[in-house]
Design a protein around this motif. Structure first.
Motif, PDB file in Angstrom:
ATOM      1  N   GLU A 159      76.332 166.404  11.741  1.00 37.47           N
ATOM      2  CA  GLU A 159      75.637 167.600  12.226  1.00 37.47           C
ATOM      3  C   GLU A 159      76.217 168.154  13.516  1.00 37.47           C
ATOM      4  O   GLU A 159      76.132 169.350  13.770  1.00 37.47           O
ATOM      5  N   GLY A 160      76.751 167.294  14.387  1.00 38.69           N
ATOM      6  CA  GLY A 160      77.452 167.780  15.571  1.00 38.69           C
ATOM      7  C   GLY A 160      76.617 167.947  16.816  1.00 38.69           C
ATOM      8  O   GLY A 160      77.163 168.004  17.915  1.00 38.69           O
ATOM      9  N   THR A 161      75.294 168.053  16.684  1.00 35.47           N
ATOM     10  CA  THR A 161      74.431 168.195  17.853  1.00 35.47           C
ATOM     11  C   THR A 161      73.212 167.294  17.705  1.00 35.47           C
ATOM     12  O   THR A 161      72.794 166.955  16.596  1.00 35.47           O
ATOM     13  N   ARG A 165      70.307 169.194  15.741  1.00 34.19           N
ATOM     14  CA  ARG A 165      70.453 169.263  14.290  1.00 34.19           C
ATOM     15  C   ARG A 165      70.283 167.888  13.655  1.00 34.19           C
ATOM     16  O   ARG A 165      69.714 167.753  12.572  1.00 34.19           O
ATOM     17  N   SER A 211      80.457 167.733  24.653  1.00 39.55           N
ATOM     18  CA  SER A 211      81.593 168.657  24.526  1.00 39.55           C
ATOM     19  C   SER A 211      81.022 170.055  24.330  1.00 39.55           C
ATOM     20  O   SER A 211      80.944 170.556  23.216  1.00 39.55           O
ATOM     21  N   ARG A 214      78.255 172.551  23.664  1.00 37.89           N
ATOM     22  CA  ARG A 214      76.993 172.411  22.943  1.00 37.89           C
ATOM     23  C   ARG A 214      77.050 171.282  21.930  1.00 37.89           C
ATOM     24  O   ARG A 214      76.024 170.837  21.421  1.00 37.89           O
ATOM     25  N   LEU A 215      78.252 170.826  21.617  1.00 37.24           N
ATOM     26  CA  LEU A 215      78.420 169.809  20.591  1.00 37.24           C
ATOM     27  C   LEU A 215      78.556 168.414  21.202  1.00 37.24           C
ATOM     28  O   LEU A 215      78.679 168.262  22.418  1.00 37.24           O
ATOM     29  N   LYS A 260      80.868 164.978  21.104  1.00 34.93           N
ATOM     30  CA  LYS A 260      82.177 164.477  20.715  1.00 34.93           C
ATOM     31  C   LYS A 260      82.088 162.971  20.504  1.00 34.93           C
ATOM     32  O   LYS A 260      81.534 162.244  21.333  1.00 34.93           O
TER      33      LYS A 260
END
Length: 281
Positions: free
Chosen positions: A15-17, A20, A51, A53-54, A56
């Motif tokens: 999802e990256g965040t 989410r 990183s 809003r995301l 890493k």
């Protein structure tokens, strides 16, 4: 608690965040953060770093996912298989958004009149495969090529055709196209076909609907599957066919774990999906 932390890391990687991932797991963003922090403490390794809003992933996190992820998903799937699907059990169906929009909306509308105990989510094909493998979904309906060695049973329903949608008439293939995310493994095959046709991807969308609407707005022609053309009721005058598109079909499959298909309810839903797609062709 260790398995809970690994599950959270796997979802976060997809999802990256934090937000989410929390939505996917039905927990708060702070709960996601606490789970990851506890996993880091248990392993003695840093797993994530901000990183923008995301989030890493560190090399240690990537190594952990590579080594543990497939086994963890299979373990979850095997546990899921031990659950008996009763008449009142919720059957989870994970679908490509384009297939719901173009083929399955009415079919599910009719089906819910006789069986209300199912739920539908939409994801891209790689996530759908993973959700069915891990038991987070009972049935998957995928658009695009399936990853090799996925270990699931499947039915091939059709090879869906594409058209080029453009706001103005086209006499020859365009030089540039709006496309869907070519980094998605299920879409990778499209890049080579477009390159051979001398077409450069101009922008990569996360949604064929967005690409179609931008094309109709005059931004640039877009590569759009027929399911979305049908769902958006795009006038045929805006839809174009060229010879290279004959090679650019995308396969549609319904996927499931073999043991789950023994359930009469699961069989009926699979048949409902297959009939809806066949009828729409």
């Amino acid at each position: 608690m260790l398995l809970e932390g690994i599950e959270t890391l796997l979802v976060l990687a997809q999802e990256g965040t934090m937000s989410r991932a929390g939505n996917r797991l039905y927990i708060s963003q702070s709960a996601v953060s606490k789970r990851i922090a506890k996993l880091e403490s248990t392993l003695g390794k840093k797993l994530i770093s901000p990183s923008g809003r995301l989030i890493k992933l560190t090399p240690d996190a990537l190594a952990l996912i590579e080594n543990v992820g497939p086994s963890f998903s299979e373990l979850r799937g095997l546990i899921f298989e031990q659950q008996t699907i009763e008449d009142h059990s919720i059957i989870k169906i994970d679908c490509s958004e384009t297939l719901v929009a173009g083929y399955l909306g009415k079919a599910f509308g009719h089906y819910i009149q006789k069986d209300k105990n199912f739920t539908i989510t939409t994801h891209h094909t790689p996530v759908i495969i993973e959700n069915v493998r891990s038991g987070q979904a009972t049935i998957g309906c995928c658009a695009g090529y399936l990853a090799p060695h996925h270990g699931l049973h499947y039915q091939h329903l059709l090879d869906e055709r594409f058209r080029i949608v453009a706001a103005t008439a086209l006499q020859s293939p365009p030089e540039y196209l709006l496309v869907n995310d070519l980094k998605n493994p299920s879409n990778l095959y499209q890049a080579a076909i477009l390159q051979k046709a001398g077409i450069t991807p101009l922008m990569e969308m996360d949604s064929y609907t967005a690409a179609a609407q931008l094309a109709l707005g005059g931004v640039a022609p877009a590569l759009v599957p027929e399911s979305i053309i049908s769902a958006l009721k795009i006038d045929p005058i805006y839809c174009h066919h060229f010879d290279f598109l004959d090679q650019l079909t995308r396969p549609v499959h319904v996927i499931y774990r073999a043991k789950n298909a023994a359930s009469p309810r699961v069989k009926t839903i699979i048949e409902t999906i297959a009939d809806a797609v066949a009828t729409a062709i």
